[in-house]
Enzyme design. Structure first.
Site, PDB file in Angstrom:
ATOM      1  N   SER A   1       0.828  -1.207   0.000  1.00  0.00           N
ATOM      2  CA  SER A   1       0.000   0.000   0.000  1.00  0.00           C
ATOM      3  C   SER A   1       0.859   1.251   0.000  1.00  0.00           C
ATOM      4  CB  SER A   1      -0.885  -0.007   1.254  1.00  0.00           C
ATOM      5  OG  SER A   1      -1.525   1.245   1.437  1.00  0.00           O
TER       6      SER A   1
ATOM      7  N   TYR B   1      -2.357   0.284   9.991  1.00  0.00           N
ATOM      8  CA  TYR B   1      -2.530  -0.366   8.689  1.00  0.00           C
ATOM      9  C   TYR B   1      -1.246  -0.259   7.870  1.00  0.00           C
ATOM     10  CZ  TYR B   1      -3.936  -1.024   3.838  1.00  0.00           C
ATOM     11  OH  TYR B   1      -3.991  -1.439   2.537  1.00  0.00           O
TER      12      TYR B   1
END
Length: 323
Positions: free
Chosen positions: A129, A154
């Protein structure tokens, strides 16, 4: 031979399965279909895949070691893996951090173990990501930039996945590519993401929450472009054992206020905006340097935001009418 796609009922996973099937691949999809967002959307995506002779599906959690081992034992034809399954969402990682440890850390290790024990595996491609770049301010983000200061759990789990993958390449010669996705959007997308939740609220005449006056910027990347990039990378495993990390984005950073304007234009309604300060877990800007993936695959995003948002809204009107 068969491509194993984890997260096959997810947004990117569904579109990837469609593309692989369209080019004649056999696909084995897995997904736990959790309730992070409406499972009906995941089931609807899956329904469009099931029934095709080249597709089969197994519901399981990638963090369930025994289940994954059983899956692999029963599918000796798997020769490539695209591992997309994960607990997504930056802000939700502040609410339920344990879900990220289970899916993103344990799940990644389970899939790495499955991959390294599969003889003849050609390529293990996995989702990272843009969140790994944290609060970096040098634009555009390059794969050579430091990524040791994530601003969300995250992002930290995705960076941990990259590091674990590095060790597996070093120890076992596992051919891997990690893809750092940048704000993927489009039809059949995730309701928790801003473009989708904004569209739903605007259509209903409800307020939307915009941070920092809409000045936050994102490299919005249309899902068809993302899938083309994944397929191009899947076909080109690393020549040696060194792991590979690649940005995959639109190579253009645009403001949230522009996103809102395009949604207003497409829906024919003005947004009711509630402005709030930027959350600590949100970064100010994302912008992908895509020179590495371009050099490897010829990747060239073709869908600007003012084309992609109308395509999303065309799908959204039908979905929203029934849900």
């Amino acid at each position: 031979m068969t491509v194993l796609v984890t997260g096959a009922a997810g947004f990117i996973g569904y579109h990837l399965c469609e593309a692989l099937l369209a080019r004649g691949e056999t696909v084995l999809g897995v997904d736990e279909i959790n309730a992070y967002y409406d499972p009906a959307l995941k089931e609807a995506r899956l329904a469009r895949l099931e029934g095709r002779p080249a597709f089969r599906f197994q519901k399981l959690s990638i963090a369930d070691r025994a289940a994954v081992e059983g899956l692999m034992a029963g599918a000796p034809e798997i020769d490539r893996i695209v591992h997309l399954a994960a607990q997504a969402g930056v802000r939700f990682s502040m609410i339920d951090p344990y879900a990220y440890v289970t899916a993103n850390l344990m799940g990644h290790v389970v899939m790495l173990e499955a991959a390294r024990h599969r003889e003849g595996l050609k390529h293990f491609v996995y989702a990272s990501s843009s969140s790994v770049y944290g609060g970096n301010t040098k634009m555009p983000f390059s794969e050579e930039d430091p990524v040791d200061r994530p601003v969300s759990l995250y992002g930290a789990t995705k960076r941990a996945d990259e590091l674990m993958s590095h060790s597996y390449s070093h120890l076992y010669g596992l051919k891997q590519t990690g893809l750092r996705f940048f704000t993927v959007y489009g039809p059949w997308g995730r309701p928790d993401m801003a473009y989708f939740s904004f569209a739903r609220a605007i259509a209903r005449g409800e307020p939307i929450t915009v941070y920092a006056g809409g000045t936050l910027r994102r490299d919005f990347t249309y899902v068809d472009d993302i899938v083309a990039g994944i397929v191009g990378v899947l076909d080109r495993p690393p020549a040696g054992d060194a792991p590979r990390l690649l940005n995959i984005g639109n190579n253009r950073s645009e403001s949230v206020s522009r996103l809102v304007s395009l949604l207003e234009e497409g829906l024919g309604r003005r947004a009711i905006i509630e402005d709030r300060p930027r959350p600590a877990a949100d970064v100010t800007d994302t912008f992908a340097d895509i020179s590495a993936i371009r050099a490897l695959t010829g990747f060239e995003p073709k869908t600007p935001l003012d084309v992609g948002i109308p395509r999303f809204l065309e799908w959204f009107r039908g979905w929203n009418a029934g849900h």
